[in-house]
Design a protein around this motif. Structure first.
Motif, mmCIF file in Angstrom:
data_model
loop_
_atom_site.group_PDB
_atom_site.id
_atom_site.type_symbol
_atom_site.label_atom_id
_atom_site.label_comp_id
_atom_site.label_asym_id
_atom_site.label_seq_id
_atom_site.Cartn_x
_atom_site.Cartn_y
_atom_site.Cartn_z
ATOM 1 N N SER A 1 -8.052 0.558 3.470
ATOM 2 C CA SER A 1 -9.125 0.568 4.459
ATOM 3 C C SER A 1 -8.649 0.001 5.797
ATOM 4 O O SER A 1 -8.962 0.552 6.861
ATOM 5 C CB SER A 1 -10.320 -0.228 3.933
ATOM 6 O OG SER A 1 -11.341 -0.260 4.886
ATOM 7 N N ALA A 2 -7.884 -1.080 5.735
ATOM 8 C CA ALA A 2 -7.362 -1.680 6.969
ATOM 9 C C ALA A 2 -6.417 -0.720 7.676
ATOM 10 O O ALA A 2 -6.459 -0.587 8.908
ATOM 11 C CB ALA A 2 -6.641 -2.995 6.646
ATOM 12 N N MET A 3 -5.586 -0.030 6.913
ATOM 13 C CA MET A 3 -4.647 0.925 7.511
ATOM 14 C C MET A 3 -5.389 2.110 8.129
ATOM 15 O O MET A 3 -5.109 2.520 9.257
ATOM 16 C CB MET A 3 -3.644 1.390 6.448
ATOM 17 C CG MET A 3 -2.723 0.271 5.959
ATOM 18 S SD MET A 3 -1.792 0.713 4.477
ATOM 19 C CE MET A 3 -0.420 1.593 5.207
ATOM 20 N N GLU A 4 -6.352 2.634 7.393
ATOM 21 C CA GLU A 4 -7.121 3.779 7.877
ATOM 22 C C GLU A 4 -7.911 3.416 9.133
ATOM 23 O O GLU A 4 -7.929 4.171 10.111
ATOM 24 C CB GLU A 4 -8.057 4.256 6.767
ATOM 25 C CG GLU A 4 -8.846 5.492 7.148
ATOM 26 C CD GLU A 4 -9.782 5.920 6.033
ATOM 27 O OE1 GLU A 4 -9.777 7.114 5.724
ATOM 28 O OE2 GLU A 4 -10.528 5.066 5.501
ATOM 29 N N THR A 5 -8.540 2.258 9.125
ATOM 30 C CA THR A 5 -9.317 1.805 10.279
ATOM 31 C C THR A 5 -8.421 1.627 11.499
ATOM 32 O O THR A 5 -8.769 2.062 12.601
ATOM 33 C CB THR A 5 -10.047 0.487 9.957
ATOM 34 O OG1 THR A 5 -10.950 0.729 8.880
ATOM 35 C CG2 THR A 5 -10.802 -0.043 11.166
ATOM 36 N N ASN A 6 -7.257 1.011 11.311
ATOM 37 C CA ASN A 6 -6.364 0.786 12.438
ATOM 38 C C ASN A 6 -5.846 2.110 12.997
ATOM 39 O O ASN A 6 -5.685 2.241 14.206
ATOM 40 C CB ASN A 6 -5.193 -0.126 12.053
ATOM 41 C CG ASN A 6 -4.603 -0.813 13.260
ATOM 42 O OD1 ASN A 6 -5.314 -1.299 14.133
ATOM 43 N ND2 ASN A 6 -3.280 -0.845 13.328
ATOM 44 N N LEU A 7 -5.629 3.076 12.142
ATOM 45 C CA LEU A 7 -5.194 4.396 12.626
ATOM 46 C C LEU A 7 -6.266 5.028 13.496
ATOM 47 O O LEU A 7 -5.960 5.589 14.550
ATOM 48 C CB LEU A 7 -4.908 5.322 11.449
ATOM 49 C CG LEU A 7 -3.514 5.318 10.899
ATOM 50 C CD1 LEU A 7 -3.415 6.280 9.718
ATOM 51 C CD2 LEU A 7 -2.489 5.676 11.945
ATOM 52 N N SER A 8 -7.502 4.942 13.066
ATOM 53 C CA SER A 8 -8.574 5.601 13.814
ATOM 54 C C SER A 8 -8.934 4.857 15.095
ATOM 55 O O SER A 8 -9.443 5.451 16.037
ATOM 56 C CB SER A 8 -9.817 5.767 12.942
ATOM 57 O OG SER A 8 -10.367 4.516 12.629
ATOM 58 N N GLN A 9 -8.652 3.557 15.153
ATOM 59 C CA GLN A 9 -9.025 2.768 16.319
ATOM 60 C C GLN A 9 -7.851 2.416 17.216
ATOM 61 O O GLN A 9 -8.044 1.838 18.289
ATOM 62 C CB GLN A 9 -9.707 1.470 15.870
ATOM 63 C CG GLN A 9 -11.003 1.693 15.156
ATOM 64 C CD GLN A 9 -11.612 0.402 14.640
ATOM 65 O OE1 GLN A 9 -11.025 -0.659 14.716
ATOM 66 N NE2 GLN A 9 -12.816 0.506 14.103
ATOM 67 N N LEU B 1 0.080 1.771 11.464
ATOM 68 C CA LEU B 1 0.000 1.462 10.034
ATOM 69 C C LEU B 1 0.717 0.154 9.710
ATOM 70 O O LEU B 1 0.205 -0.676 8.960
ATOM 71 C CB LEU B 1 0.643 2.578 9.199
ATOM 72 C CG LEU B 1 -0.185 3.776 8.825
ATOM 73 C CD1 LEU B 1 0.591 4.676 7.872
ATOM 74 C CD2 LEU B 1 -1.502 3.397 8.229
ATOM 75 N N GLY B 2 1.910 0.002 10.277
ATOM 76 C CA GLY B 2 2.687 -1.211 10.032
ATOM 77 C C GLY B 2 1.964 -2.461 10.496
ATOM 78 O O GLY B 2 1.933 -3.479 9.792
#
Length: 185
Positions: free
Chosen positions: A68-76, A86-87
């Motif tokens: 969830s954290a990776m997906e959220t950071n990608l979208s934002q 992602l990293g």
């Protein structure tokens, strides 16, 4: 024996996460958990089969939260490179939840379908951001392993105070990820 009012698996997992984040995943024991919840240890078995099952729940929860954290950071993210986004999300998650992050590595049974599915989602999102590099399937998987190794190594060193030089850690992370990406190209 009937389950205690107000106590459920969600409360047990959340309290276990708090213990893990404060004292490390190995501090999550049935005795410590019962003490924190102000109940007797046998009462926990009305909700969870034992420590191995609890470790599986922690791993599953951690993997889902990491994804969830990776997906959220990608979208934002305003970063141009999604691999760096992602990293950074991976490192941020491990910093915010060091014990829960550690739990993702310590499932009692990492062959459980739910745990495999949660782990595979992380692999899939990473493969997706690597698509722009036009890697064949095996090379892409090797690249995912390499990136995970870099990120886990960074987390491990940081959590164990292995970076003694007074250089900004985020600058070091950026440098490492950019260098890794140049190697892929």
């Amino acid at each position: 024996m009937s389950p205690r009012m107000g106590l459920d698996l969600q409360k047990i997992v959340q309290t276990s996460i708090e213990i893990a984040d404060e004292d490390g995943v190995h501090a999550v024991t049935m005795a410590n958990l019962a003490k924190r919840l102000n109940i007797r240890s046998p009462s926990l078995y009305n909700h969870i089969e034992g420590l191995p099952a609890l470790r599986n729940e922690l791993a599953l929860h951690g993997l889902r939260q990491l994804y969830s954290a990776m997906e959220t950071n990608l979208s934002q993210s305003s970063l141009q490179n999604p691999v760096i986004a992602l990293g950074k999300a991976y490192i941020r998650f491990a910093r915010l939840h060091p014990g829960l992050y550690e739990a993702t590595l310590h499932a009692s049974d990492n062959q459980l379908p739910e745990i495999q599915k949660a782990g595979n989602k992380i692999i899939e999102i990473t493969l997706k951001v690597l698509e722009s590099y036009h890697l064949d399937k095996d090379t892409a998987l090797h690249t995912v392993r390499g990136l995970r190794s870099i990120l886990h190594g960074f987390v491990s060193l940081e959590q164990n105070n292995g970076f003694g030089i007074t250089l900004d850690l985020d600058d070091s992370l950026d440098y490492i990820l950019i260098t890794f990406l140049k190697g892929i190209q």
